[in-house]
Design an enzyme around this catalytic site. Sequence first.
Site, PDB file in Angstrom:
ATOM      1  N   GLY A  13       0.679  -1.037   0.001  1.00  0.00           N
ATOM      2  CA  GLY A  13       0.064  -0.104   0.010  1.00  0.00           C
ATOM      3  C   GLY A  13       0.792   1.049  -0.173  1.00  0.00           C
ATOM      4  O   GLY A  13       0.595   2.162   1.079  1.00  0.00           O
ATOM      5  N   SER A  15       1.312   3.508  -2.341  1.00  0.00           N
ATOM      6  CA  SER A  15       0.989   4.478  -3.147  1.00  0.00           C
ATOM      7  C   SER A  15       0.742   5.807  -2.591  1.00  0.00           C
ATOM      8  O   SER A  15       0.934   6.957  -3.270  1.00  0.00           O
ATOM      9  CB  SER A  15       0.188   4.182  -4.392  1.00  0.00           C
ATOM     10  OG  SER A  15      -1.066   3.910  -3.615  1.00  0.00           O
ATOM     11  N   ILE A  18       0.287   6.639   4.719  1.00  0.00           N
ATOM     12  CA  ILE A  18       1.247   6.058   5.374  1.00  0.00           C
ATOM     13  C   ILE A  18       2.269   5.327   4.711  1.00  0.00           C
ATOM     14  O   ILE A  18       3.576   5.399   4.836  1.00  0.00           O
ATOM     15  CB  ILE A  18       0.523   5.265   6.465  1.00  0.00           C
ATOM     16  CG1 ILE A  18      -0.137   6.088   7.516  1.00  0.00           C
ATOM     17  CG2 ILE A  18       1.633   4.482   7.195  1.00  0.00           C
ATOM     18  CD1 ILE A  18      -1.168   5.235   8.408  1.00  0.00           C
ATOM     19  N   GLU A  44       5.931   5.403  -8.729  1.00  0.00           N
ATOM     20  CA  GLU A  44       6.660   5.900  -9.727  1.00  0.00           C
ATOM     21  C   GLU A  44       7.110   7.249  -9.793  1.00  0.00           C
ATOM     22  O   GLU A  44       8.386   7.520  -9.689  1.00  0.00           O
ATOM     23  CB  GLU A  44       6.359   5.545 -11.248  1.00  0.00           C
ATOM     24  CG  GLU A  44       6.147   4.029 -11.519  1.00  0.00           C
ATOM     25  CD  GLU A  44       5.260   3.706 -12.743  1.00  0.00           C
ATOM     26  OE1 GLU A  44       5.017   4.888 -13.357  1.00  0.00           O
ATOM     27  OE2 GLU A  44       5.496   2.577 -13.394  1.00  0.00           O
ATOM     28  N   ASP A  65      -1.847  -6.915  -6.715  1.00  0.00           N
ATOM     29  CA  ASP A  65      -3.252  -6.973  -6.174  1.00  0.00           C
ATOM     30  C   ASP A  65      -3.121  -7.880  -4.854  1.00  0.00           C
ATOM     31  O   ASP A  65      -2.983  -9.036  -5.363  1.00  0.00           O
ATOM     32  CB  ASP A  65      -4.455  -7.199  -7.281  1.00  0.00           C
ATOM     33  CG  ASP A  65      -5.802  -7.451  -6.571  1.00  0.00           C
ATOM     34  OD1 ASP A  65      -5.911  -7.066  -5.485  1.00  0.00           O
ATOM     35  OD2 ASP A  65      -6.750  -7.701  -7.661  1.00  0.00           O
ATOM     36  N   LEU A  66      -3.309  -7.363  -3.672  1.00  0.00           N
ATOM     37  CA  LEU A  66      -3.020  -8.092  -2.750  1.00  0.00           C
ATOM     38  C   LEU A  66      -4.546  -9.122  -2.383  1.00  0.00           C
ATOM     39  O   LEU A  66      -4.245  -9.792  -1.391  1.00  0.00           O
ATOM     40  CB  LEU A  66      -2.883  -7.055  -1.320  1.00  0.00           C
ATOM     41  CG  LEU A  66      -1.479  -6.357  -1.423  1.00  0.00           C
ATOM     42  CD1 LEU A  66      -1.485  -5.230  -0.201  1.00  0.00           C
ATOM     43  CD2 LEU A  66      -0.434  -7.518  -1.513  1.00  0.00           C
ATOM     44  N   TYR A 161     -14.652  -3.212  10.042  1.00  0.00           N
ATOM     45  CA  TYR A 161     -13.411  -2.899   9.854  1.00  0.00           C
ATOM     46  C   TYR A 161     -12.629  -3.179  11.100  1.00  0.00           C
ATOM     47  O   TYR A 161     -11.445  -3.614  11.069  1.00  0.00           O
ATOM     48  CB  TYR A 161     -13.447  -1.405   9.454  1.00  0.00           C
ATOM     49  CG  TYR A 161     -12.145  -0.912   9.670  1.00  0.00           C
ATOM     50  CD1 TYR A 161     -10.897  -1.163   8.378  1.00  0.00           C
ATOM     51  CD2 TYR A 161     -11.569  -0.021  10.543  1.00  0.00           C
ATOM     52  CE1 TYR A 161      -9.564  -0.381   8.586  1.00  0.00           C
ATOM     53  CE2 TYR A 161     -10.453   0.677  10.687  1.00  0.00           C
ATOM     54  CZ  TYR A 161      -9.392   0.289   9.742  1.00  0.00           C
ATOM     55  OH  TYR A 161      -8.159   0.889   9.821  1.00  0.00           O
ATOM     56  N   LYS A 165      -9.273  -5.150  12.350  1.00  0.00           N
ATOM     57  CA  LYS A 165      -7.843  -5.013  12.808  1.00  0.00           C
ATOM     58  C   LYS A 165      -7.647  -5.593  14.069  1.00  0.00           C
ATOM     59  O   LYS A 165      -6.506  -5.606  14.808  1.00  0.00           O
ATOM     60  CB  LYS A 165      -8.025  -3.272  13.001  1.00  0.00           C
ATOM     61  CG  LYS A 165      -8.014  -2.649  11.527  1.00  0.00           C
ATOM     62  CD  LYS A 165      -6.583  -3.020  10.993  1.00  0.00           C
ATOM     63  CE  LYS A 165      -6.615  -2.215   9.817  1.00  0.00           C
ATOM     64  NZ  LYS A 165      -5.163  -2.292   9.291  1.00  0.00           N
ATOM     65  N   GLU A 197      -4.386  11.708   9.156  1.00  0.00           N
ATOM     66  CA  GLU A 197      -4.957  12.678   8.035  1.00  0.00           C
ATOM     67  C   GLU A 197      -4.361  12.084   6.636  1.00  0.00           C
ATOM     68  O   GLU A 197      -3.175  12.605   6.293  1.00  0.00           O
ATOM     69  CB  GLU A 197      -4.712  13.955   8.361  1.00  0.00           C
ATOM     70  CG  GLU A 197      -5.341  15.076   7.148  1.00  0.00           C
ATOM     71  CD  GLU A 197      -5.447  16.409   7.475  1.00  0.00           C
ATOM     72  OE1 GLU A 197      -5.897  17.150   6.878  1.00  0.00           O
ATOM     73  OE2 GLU A 197      -4.903  16.786   8.791  1.00  0.00           O
TER      74      GLU A 197
END
Length: 267
Positions: A13, A15, A18, A44, A65-66, A161, A165, A197
């Site tokens: 993740g 891109s 975090i 990139e 793609d995870l 969600y 976690k 944020e």
Amino acid sequence: MERWKGRVALVTGASVGIGAAVARALVQHGMKVVGCARNVDKIEKLAAECQSAGYRGTLIPYKCDLCNEEEILSMFSAIKTLHQGVDVCINNAGLAHNEPLLSGRTDGWRNMIDVNILALAICTREAYQSMKERHVDDGHIININSMGGHRMVPSADEHFYCATKYAVTAVTEGLRQELREAKTHIRATCISPGIVETEFAFRHHNSDPERAAAVYESIKCLKAEDIASAVTYVLSAPAHVQAIQDVDEFVSSSDFEKCSVTSPAHQ
């Protein structure tokens, strides 16, 4: 962080948010960072920025793609071929859908399970096997969790969600125990931010951008760079130290709500 110079880190993740901040920080410290995401355009661009800035390390974008185990396994195979293997695994990728327990869609639940739990577990397994076969005994697996993995948010949209976690919390503890039983010094750390944020809320509430903006306006939020600082902190700890951190939304990157440190003998 000098001991990590030239070594290989995987950041999932990578891109935006975090993941991008962590990737940048590790490249600054001289690591070879494989940053993966479904769309690598932004990675990139970040790689070019890191190169222009003269950072000591390199950022290698990788499209993955995870939700697809075969793509994850192919990624690890490519890393082995091109860079020998993974020394540090940052399981950062995660997502949330507005799918309450009483009315949510199964495909939304399944997507959260696939990314937040299964992909994390698969990457952890493959990273450990990569370290083991190369006799790397000082590797590190860091799971970017959430305070939602320790307390249930009072909002139906967040409940499933949070359940994923909570699973990350359990997986990390199970991992720590299995690493101890294996008599390895590979470390496992779980970092659990409060509200950071990033683009996360806008993706979560993609049909209601005003609601997403209100999330970040309600309190003084952490920044992605604060979590990147937490990652470099645990990586820079001496090899005999095991750091486990939970980071709350009301604290700065240098004032963690919880930080327990134990020696490997007590991992």
